[in-house]
Design a protein around this motif. Sequence first.
Motif, PDB file in Angstrom:
ATOM      1  N   PHE A  38       0.836  -1.203   0.000  1.00 16.54           N
ATOM      2  CA  PHE A  38       0.000   0.000   0.000  1.00 16.54           C
ATOM      3  C   PHE A  38       0.866   1.247   0.000  1.00 16.54           C
ATOM      4  N   ARG A  40       0.585   4.915   1.631  1.00 13.33           N
ATOM      5  CA  ARG A  40      -0.137   5.811   2.539  1.00 13.33           C
ATOM      6  C   ARG A  40       0.408   7.209   2.285  1.00 13.33           C
ATOM      7  N   ARG A  54      -4.573   9.615   2.745  1.00 12.62           N
ATOM      8  CA  ARG A  54      -5.285   8.633   1.933  1.00 12.62           C
ATOM      9  C   ARG A  54      -4.431   7.378   1.820  1.00 12.62           C
ATOM     10  N   THR A  55      -5.090   6.259   1.563  1.00 11.77           N
ATOM     11  CA  THR A  55      -4.395   4.991   1.386  1.00 11.77           C
ATOM     12  C   THR A  55      -4.744   4.420   0.020  1.00 11.77           C
ATOM     13  N   PHE A  56      -3.719   4.020  -0.727  1.00  9.73           N
ATOM     14  CA  PHE A  56      -3.938   3.428  -2.041  1.00  9.73           C
ATOM     15  C   PHE A  56      -3.335   2.029  -2.069  1.00  9.73           C
TER      16      PHE A  56
ATOM     17  N   ALA B 181      -7.033   6.196   6.759  1.00 10.82           N
ATOM     18  CA  ALA B 181      -7.670   7.165   5.871  1.00 10.82           C
ATOM     19  C   ALA B 181      -7.875   6.578   4.487  1.00 10.82           C
ATOM     20  N   GLY B 182      -9.070   6.716   3.966  1.00 11.10           N
ATOM     21  CA  GLY B 182      -9.345   6.249   2.611  1.00 11.10           C
ATOM     22  C   GLY B 182      -9.651   4.769   2.541  1.00 11.10           C
ATOM     23  N   LEU B 186     -11.202   1.616  -0.675  1.00 10.89           N
ATOM     24  CA  LEU B 186     -10.430   0.492  -1.188  1.00 10.89           C
ATOM     25  C   LEU B 186     -11.322  -0.714  -1.441  1.00 10.89           C
TER      26      LEU B 186
END
Lengths: 191, 327
Positions: A38, A40, A54-56, B181-182, B186
């Motif tokens: 991930f 962050r 945000r987290t991707f 966060a976010g 997901l």
Amino acid sequence: MASYKTNEFKGGLKIMLDGDPYTIVENEFVKPGKGQAFNRVKVRNLKTGRVVERTFRSGDSVEAADVMETDLQYLYNDGDGWHFMDTDSFEQLTADPAAVGDSAKWLKEQDMCRVTLYNGAPLSVEPPNFVVLTVTQTDPGIRGDTATGGTKPATLETGAVVNVPLFLEEGELIRVDTRTGQYLSRAKDDS
Amino acid sequence: MPEVTDPWRPCADLPALRARARLLAELRAFFAERGVLEVETPILSAAANPDPAIEPLHLDAALTGDGPRRRYLQTSPEFPMKRLLAAGSGPIYQVCKVFRLDERGRRHHPEFTMLEWYRPGFSLDELMDEVALLLRRLAPTDPLPVARIRYRDLFYDGLGVDPWRTSPAALRAVAEARGIAGAGELDLDRDGWLDLLLCCCLEPELGCAGLTFVYDYPPSQAALARVMPGERPVARRFELYWRGLELANGFDELADAAEQRRRFRQDLAVRAARGQDALPADEHLLAALAYGLPACAGVALGLDRLLVCVLGADHIDAVLAFPVERA
């Protein structure tokens, strides 16, 4: 549409989130021993200045924001907006009050400003770090008092109010640091 | 990252370079005393580990007259080392560079140094003991008390979830409640959520007081470990944490060629579904497993991260002479 993969993330990258342009402030890559990685990130909303996290999922793509910074000359304010010009192309752009914000009090005609454009329109305006402005109103100067270090408020031609030494008079030109709002020195006409 | 100086200069300072040299000398002495043989295997291979969470680098060059042009840089020396074991090498270890695409950060570097070793006849417990002994030897100033916790207990005690049973939707709710966060945006499967919760909520606390071994993973995260069947099947694997850093991955090694082939196929199907490159399966490994791999336990340990822990650094670049940006 242009997009960035998470492996391109780095500070300063401009991306779109929830319809707003953001700039990446911080990017942290995390991954367990085996399994999904991930990113962050801390991002700043370029419209509001707010910083959020945000987290991707690593490998995902995010739409790029059409944001660029450019140096434009400030022309005038006609009540509807602040007008700027690209001194190479002579193209003119108008910034609204939200884009100009607190910078308005430092904007002097002819000065070059750093303007952030989003989809071609001004999103924010940064005045030059140092500006030379005329004192339009201040209490009468105290002659000879150059050593006590006392100050008094002075209103400048752009409306900004700064603290200046007691000896300064109306009509004098001064140099100000716009980042701190501090008086630096007297300025000559030609500076 | 450490502050930018002239980019020709090394990032690691002289004490860090010396610490690395000492570490290598010490670990070689450790294995020599124990009769574990140092080996070298190729960095470039015609095959690659299809694990969807690891992306290999490759190069295209005619290294032989008729073999495949595409060669993969190893992401771990596991496959050729297992071929040595099947051929009767006995206990072996290797220190080598491994390469992984798209892994860069405070704790990740795309090229890193791995210590990997295999112990025929060892149980996973015996291997964990040996890992702890080695680390005490490599970090003699630290008392390094050892804790062991099951993966299930780690999640249950820490977050109140059951990694085998809690639904992805419920795991998402936990992630949101924990302020990731976010997380709401997901789209992850159960293992994805478990990975996220591990990284963000559990890992930072792991190994604060010494070495923490997390073991017995969900079978869906078996990688190359044996799965013990039962009412709640577990993959016989461990991960070692020290100071919030994951340092090592150990396995009770899968020796079943048919099961290995099935896992390769499954990994390749996941890669295809995610749009990742297909990778050639290692037929030499499968042939070696079919011939017979002795029952063994093996572990891979990241030496750069170990140095980060030993030196108390806060960025992997502090232990690398020249990180990728200066390479």
